[in-house]
Motif scaffolding. Structure first.
Motif, PDB file in Angstrom:
ATOM      1  N   ASP A 214     -10.966  13.746 -10.475  1.00 31.69           N
ATOM      2  CA  ASP A 214      -9.291  13.262 -10.851  1.00 31.69           C
ATOM      3  C   ASP A 214      -8.752  13.269  -9.475  1.00 31.69           C
ATOM      4  OD1 ASP A 214      -8.800  15.984 -10.109  1.00 31.69           O
ATOM      5  OD2 ASP A 214      -7.975  16.458 -12.136  1.00 31.69           O
ATOM      6  N   ASP A 215      -7.616  12.853  -9.169  1.00 34.18           N
ATOM      7  CA  ASP A 215      -6.730  12.935  -7.849  1.00 34.18           C
ATOM      8  C   ASP A 215      -5.443  13.408  -7.769  1.00 34.18           C
ATOM      9  OD1 ASP A 215      -6.201  10.776  -8.947  1.00 34.18           O
ATOM     10  OD2 ASP A 215      -6.449   9.349  -7.279  1.00 34.18           O
ATOM     11  N   VAL A 216      -5.140  13.930  -6.755  1.00 38.62           N
ATOM     12  CA  VAL A 216      -3.835  14.473  -6.680  1.00 38.62           C
ATOM     13  C   VAL A 216      -2.836  14.033  -5.330  1.00 38.62           C
ATOM     14  CG1 VAL A 216      -2.253  16.656  -6.319  1.00 38.62           C
ATOM     15  CG2 VAL A 216      -4.560  16.630  -7.586  1.00 38.62           C
ATOM     16  N   TYR A 217      -1.742  13.394  -5.616  1.00 33.59           N
ATOM     17  CA  TYR A 217      -0.987  13.105  -4.458  1.00 33.59           C
ATOM     18  C   TYR A 217      -0.032  14.127  -4.251  1.00 33.59           C
ATOM     19  CZ  TYR A 217      -2.047   8.256  -6.348  1.00 33.59           C
ATOM     20  OH  TYR A 217      -2.786   7.110  -6.554  1.00 33.59           O
ATOM     21  N   HIS A 218      -0.184  14.601  -2.848  1.00 37.25           N
ATOM     22  CA  HIS A 218       0.555  15.897  -2.273  1.00 37.25           C
ATOM     23  C   HIS A 218       1.615  14.921  -1.450  1.00 37.25           C
ATOM     24  CE1 HIS A 218      -2.081  18.892  -3.428  1.00 37.25           C
ATOM     25  NE2 HIS A 218      -3.012  18.214  -2.909  1.00 37.25           N
ATOM     26  N   ASP A 219       2.724  15.487  -1.324  1.00 37.01           N
ATOM     27  CA  ASP A 219       3.985  14.904  -0.402  1.00 37.01           C
ATOM     28  C   ASP A 219       4.190  13.600  -0.735  1.00 37.01           C
ATOM     29  OD1 ASP A 219       3.920  17.463   1.110  1.00 37.01           O
ATOM     30  OD2 ASP A 219       2.447  16.838   2.205  1.00 37.01           O
ATOM     31  N   PHE A 220       4.100  13.180  -1.813  1.00 35.10           N
ATOM     32  CA  PHE A 220       4.468  11.994  -2.361  1.00 35.10           C
ATOM     33  C   PHE A 220       6.023  11.668  -2.567  1.00 35.10           C
ATOM     34  CE2 PHE A 220       4.600   8.839  -6.334  1.00 35.10           C
ATOM     35  CZ  PHE A 220       4.561   7.845  -5.472  1.00 35.10           C
ATOM     36  N   ASN A 221       6.489  11.009  -1.449  1.00 33.55           N
ATOM     37  CA  ASN A 221       7.839  10.390  -1.466  1.00 33.55           C
ATOM     38  C   ASN A 221       7.999   9.114  -2.110  1.00 33.55           C
ATOM     39  OD1 ASN A 221      10.491   9.320  -0.590  1.00 33.55           O
ATOM     40  ND2 ASN A 221      10.458  11.157   0.812  1.00 33.55           N
ATOM     41  N   THR A 222       8.838   8.994  -2.983  1.00 32.53           N
ATOM     42  CA  THR A 222       8.866   7.863  -3.849  1.00 32.53           C
ATOM     43  C   THR A 222       9.321   6.553  -3.010  1.00 32.53           C
ATOM     44  OG1 THR A 222      11.001   8.479  -4.903  1.00 32.53           O
ATOM     45  CG2 THR A 222       8.773   8.893  -5.914  1.00 32.53           C
ATOM     46  N   GLN A 223      10.077   7.077  -1.842  1.00 29.50           N
ATOM     47  CA  GLN A 223      10.712   5.823  -1.146  1.00 29.50           C
ATOM     48  C   GLN A 223      10.064   5.571   0.459  1.00 29.50           C
ATOM     49  OE1 GLN A 223      14.666   7.972  -1.950  1.00 29.50           O
ATOM     50  NE2 GLN A 223      15.380   6.004  -1.894  1.00 29.50           N
TER      51      GLN A 223
ATOM     52  N   ASN B  79       1.044  -1.228   0.038  1.00 25.68           N
ATOM     53  CA  ASN B  79       0.064  -0.061   0.071  1.00 25.68           C
ATOM     54  C   ASN B  79       0.995   1.178   0.113  1.00 25.68           C
ATOM     55  OD1 ASN B  79      -2.136  -2.021   0.549  1.00 25.68           O
ATOM     56  ND2 ASN B  79      -2.118  -1.596   2.858  1.00 25.68           N
ATOM     57  N   LEU B  80       0.595   2.338  -0.750  1.00 21.78           N
ATOM     58  CA  LEU B  80       1.360   3.545  -0.749  1.00 21.78           C
ATOM     59  C   LEU B  80       1.217   4.166   0.592  1.00 21.78           C
ATOM     60  CD1 LEU B  80       0.372   5.210  -4.287  1.00 21.78           C
ATOM     61  CD2 LEU B  80       2.747   4.110  -3.495  1.00 21.78           C
ATOM     62  N   GLU B  81       0.160   3.701   1.357  1.00 21.16           N
ATOM     63  CA  GLU B  81       0.137   4.453   2.825  1.00 21.16           C
ATOM     64  C   GLU B  81       0.926   3.671   3.788  1.00 21.16           C
ATOM     65  OE1 GLU B  81      -3.531   4.964   0.251  1.00 21.16           O
ATOM     66  OE2 GLU B  81      -2.477   3.328   0.879  1.00 21.16           O
ATOM     67  N   SER B  82       1.628   2.651   3.387  1.00 23.63           N
ATOM     68  CA  SER B  82       2.256   1.947   4.332  1.00 23.63           C
ATOM     69  C   SER B  82       3.883   2.018   3.888  1.00 23.63           C
ATOM     70  CB  SER B  82       2.085   0.517   4.288  1.00 23.63           C
ATOM     71  OG  SER B  82       0.468   0.255   4.672  1.00 23.63           O
ATOM     72  N   PRO B  83       4.674   2.012   5.318  1.00 21.08           N
ATOM     73  CA  PRO B  83       4.296   1.885   6.619  1.00 21.08           C
ATOM     74  C   PRO B  83       3.635   3.255   7.057  1.00 21.08           C
ATOM     75  CG  PRO B  83       6.632   2.193   6.450  1.00 21.08           C
ATOM     76  CD  PRO B  83       6.074   1.935   4.990  1.00 21.08           C
ATOM     77  N   ASN B  84       2.962   3.060   7.993  1.00 23.63           N
ATOM     78  CA  ASN B  84       2.244   4.309   8.767  1.00 23.63           C
ATOM     79  C   ASN B  84       2.488   4.337  10.154  1.00 23.63           C
ATOM     80  OD1 ASN B  84       0.642   6.550   9.062  1.00 23.63           O
ATOM     81  ND2 ASN B  84      -1.424   5.548   9.155  1.00 23.63           N
TER      82      ASN B  84
ATOM     83  N   PRO C  98       5.399   6.864   8.269  1.00 25.16           N
ATOM     84  CA  PRO C  98       6.309   6.692   7.475  1.00 25.16           C
ATOM     85  C   PRO C  98       7.692   6.621   8.324  1.00 25.16           C
ATOM     86  CG  PRO C  98       5.229   8.148   6.678  1.00 25.16           C
ATOM     87  CD  PRO C  98       4.647   8.164   7.904  1.00 25.16           C
ATOM     88  N   LEU C  99       8.776   5.708   7.640  1.00 20.61           N
ATOM     89  CA  LEU C  99       9.925   5.720   8.421  1.00 20.61           C
ATOM     90  C   LEU C  99      10.843   6.883   7.664  1.00 20.61           C
ATOM     91  CD1 LEU C  99      10.393   1.883   8.333  1.00 20.61           C
ATOM     92  CD2 LEU C  99       9.459   3.390  10.075  1.00 20.61           C
ATOM     93  N   PHE C 100      11.987   7.065   8.592  1.00 19.96           N
ATOM     94  CA  PHE C 100      13.233   7.699   7.959  1.00 19.96           C
ATOM     95  C   PHE C 100      12.925   9.220   7.715  1.00 19.96           C
ATOM     96  CE2 PHE C 100      14.386   3.698   6.032  1.00 19.96           C
ATOM     97  CZ  PHE C 100      15.374   3.380   6.984  1.00 19.96           C
ATOM     98  N   ASN C 101      11.892   9.678   8.513  1.00 16.82           N
ATOM     99  CA  ASN C 101      11.246  11.040   8.340  1.00 16.82           C
ATOM    100  C   ASN C 101      10.702  11.507   7.132  1.00 16.82           C
ATOM    101  OD1 ASN C 101      11.695  11.642  11.173  1.00 16.82           O
ATOM    102  ND2 ASN C 101      14.049  12.168  10.718  1.00 16.82           N
ATOM    103  N   ARG C 102      10.205  10.384   6.190  1.00 19.27           N
ATOM    104  CA  ARG C 102       9.847  10.609   5.038  1.00 19.27           C
ATOM    105  C   ARG C 102       8.337  11.085   5.294  1.00 19.27           C
ATOM    106  NH1 ARG C 102      13.328   5.511   2.758  1.00 19.27           N
ATOM    107  NH2 ARG C 102      14.910   7.123   1.802  1.00 19.27           N
ATOM    108  N   SER C 103       7.765  11.791   4.084  1.00 23.01           N
ATOM    109  CA  SER C 103       6.446  12.305   4.049  1.00 23.01           C
ATOM    110  C   SER C 103       5.408  11.284   3.999  1.00 23.01           C
ATOM    111  CB  SER C 103       6.302  13.567   3.164  1.00 23.01           C
ATOM    112  OG  SER C 103       6.634  12.969   1.880  1.00 23.01           O
ATOM    113  N   LYS C 104       4.340  11.676   4.560  1.00 20.08           N
ATOM    114  CA  LYS C 104       3.148  10.744   4.393  1.00 20.08           C
ATOM    115  C   LYS C 104       2.550  11.415   3.172  1.00 20.08           C
ATOM    116  CE  LYS C 104      -0.899   8.970   6.971  1.00 20.08           C
ATOM    117  NZ  LYS C 104      -1.713   9.238   8.275  1.00 20.08           N
ATOM    118  N   ILE C 105       1.964  10.310   2.182  1.00 18.92           N
ATOM    119  CA  ILE C 105       1.387  10.718   0.966  1.00 18.92           C
ATOM    120  C   ILE C 105      -0.312  11.396   1.417  1.00 18.92           C
ATOM    121  CG2 ILE C 105       0.213   8.300   0.891  1.00 18.92           C
ATOM    122  CD1 ILE C 105       0.330   8.881  -2.416  1.00 18.92           C
ATOM    123  N   ASN C 106      -0.527  12.294   1.075  1.00 23.83           N
ATOM    124  CA  ASN C 106      -1.980  12.979   1.272  1.00 23.83           C
ATOM    125  C   ASN C 106      -2.509  13.050  -0.055  1.00 23.83           C
ATOM    126  OD1 ASN C 106      -4.272  14.729   1.802  1.00 23.83           O
ATOM    127  ND2 ASN C 106      -2.869  16.551   2.018  1.00 23.83           N
ATOM    128  N   HIS C 107      -3.734  12.092  -0.301  1.00 22.13           N
ATOM    129  CA  HIS C 107      -4.475  11.991  -1.601  1.00 22.13           C
ATOM    130  C   HIS C 107      -5.527  12.856  -1.492  1.00 22.13           C
ATOM    131  CE1 HIS C 107      -7.168   8.695  -3.834  1.00 22.13           C
ATOM    132  NE2 HIS C 107      -6.610   9.513  -4.504  1.00 22.13           N
TER     133      HIS C 107
END
Length: 321
Positions: free
Chosen positions: A90-99, A61-66, A68-77
């Motif tokens: 349509d939809d927009v992903y804010h704060d989408f960290n690819t890792q 899941n793009l929402e996991s882990p929750n 997030p680890l390593f101070n990475r941003s949490k996806i905002n859908h």
């Protein structure tokens, strides 16, 4: 197909740092070990690995882990009503960290630590925004090529449990290539040139059972996890088996935290070999099916995000049996 040097024969030119594969596929190469996925090997995998026609997604899941680890941003859908009448969205992903979730670490992620230079002699000035920035090693090179070939799964987690090993994957624990050889032998896996190596450690299944307690167990900015031991034996084994890429279900492929970045798998695989590292791949259903039928080879495909100059990407990966 070119004949690759052995690990102890690296580098191919003394101008390069020790044990690096720089120049092996040309000085302008941006793909590293993915060059092992030749047309002949991909065709063979498509002809021999798919028997049942069953498809397994390796994407968590793009929402996991929750959280997030390593101070990475949490996806905002955000789902947007385009008309205000509930007829088109349509939809927009804010704060989408690819890792944040399942990911490929691309070749821009970590440099060869001793030289502070990235794979294939690419300086940091090519990576960071500025007047000297280029497209070298950008994730778009992987995306525009695409990734397909034979993958093999080593289910270390099940094997270790059978051996009576008491391992908590949510703590720092090192497994060795000797153990992986034992797993391969028990599963009947014979490696082939260009394989994508998948290792199931049990990290994800353990996380799904007690991940809500993770903030109480560790510093989420420096999480602990099971992983392969960073050492010369590991580097030699990975290179000499000529894997195209490696991935596991854990938050890092190597035991984490890293003890010394100069001698880390991240530095050696990404910076020295040009070998992509997959992390937090969802392997549970694939492993269960393989435990039932005894088949641990698959046709693997992955479609990285085609982001110019990108550093990393969700894998968008599947295995077919």
């Amino acid at each position: 197909m070119i004949k690759l040097p052995l690990y102890d024969e690296l580098p191919i030119n003394p101008k390069y740092p020790p044990r690096t594969a720089w120049g092996v596929w040309g000085e302008d190469d941006n793909l590293g070990t993915l060059n092992n996925l030749t047309e002949e090997r991909v065709a063979k995998a498509s002809q021999t690995c798919v028997r049942k026609g069953v498809c397994f997604s390796l994407n968590w899941n793009l929402e996991s882990p929750n959280p997030p680890l390593f101070n990475r941003s949490k996806i905002n859908h955000q789902i947007r009503d385009r008309t205000g009448e509930g007829k088109r969205f349509d939809d927009v992903y804010h704060d989408f960290n690819t890792q944040t979730s399942s990911q490929w670490d691309g070749l821009r992620h970590v440099c060869h630590n001793d030289s502070s230079i990235f794979y294939n002699n690419v300086p940091v000035s090519d990576i960071t925004p500025g007047p000297d920035a280029s497209d070298r090693l950008g994730i778009h090179h992987m995306a525009r090529r695409g990734i397909a070939g034979r993958a093999v799964l080593l289910d270390y987690g099940r094997w270790a449990e059978k051996q009576g090993k008491k391992i908590d994957p949510l703590t720092r624990y090192e497994y060795t290539v000797d153990e992986l050889e034992q797993v391969a032998k028990e599963q009947g896996v014979i490696f082939e040139h260009g394989d994508i190596l998948l290792v199931r450690t049990g990290w994800m299944s353990t996380y799904m059972k007690k991940g809500d307690k993770l903030p109480e167990l560790m510093d989420l900015s420096k999480p602990e996890c099971i992983g392969i031991k960073a050492c010369e034996e590991t580097y030699r084994w990975i290179w000499n088996n000529h894997f195209s890429a490696v991935a596991s279900d854990a938050v890092a492929f190597e035991a984490y935290p890293v003890l010394d970045w100069r001698y880390s798998c991240h530095s050696q695989f990404l910076g020295a070999f040009g070998c992509p590292i997959g992390e937090m791949f969802y392997l549970e259903e694939l492993a269960e099916d393989s435990a039932r039928d005894g088949r641990y080879e698959y046709l693997f495909t992955s479609a990285p995000l085609n982001k110019y100059q990108g550093v990393a990407t969700p894998p968008n990966a599947i295995c077919l049996k």
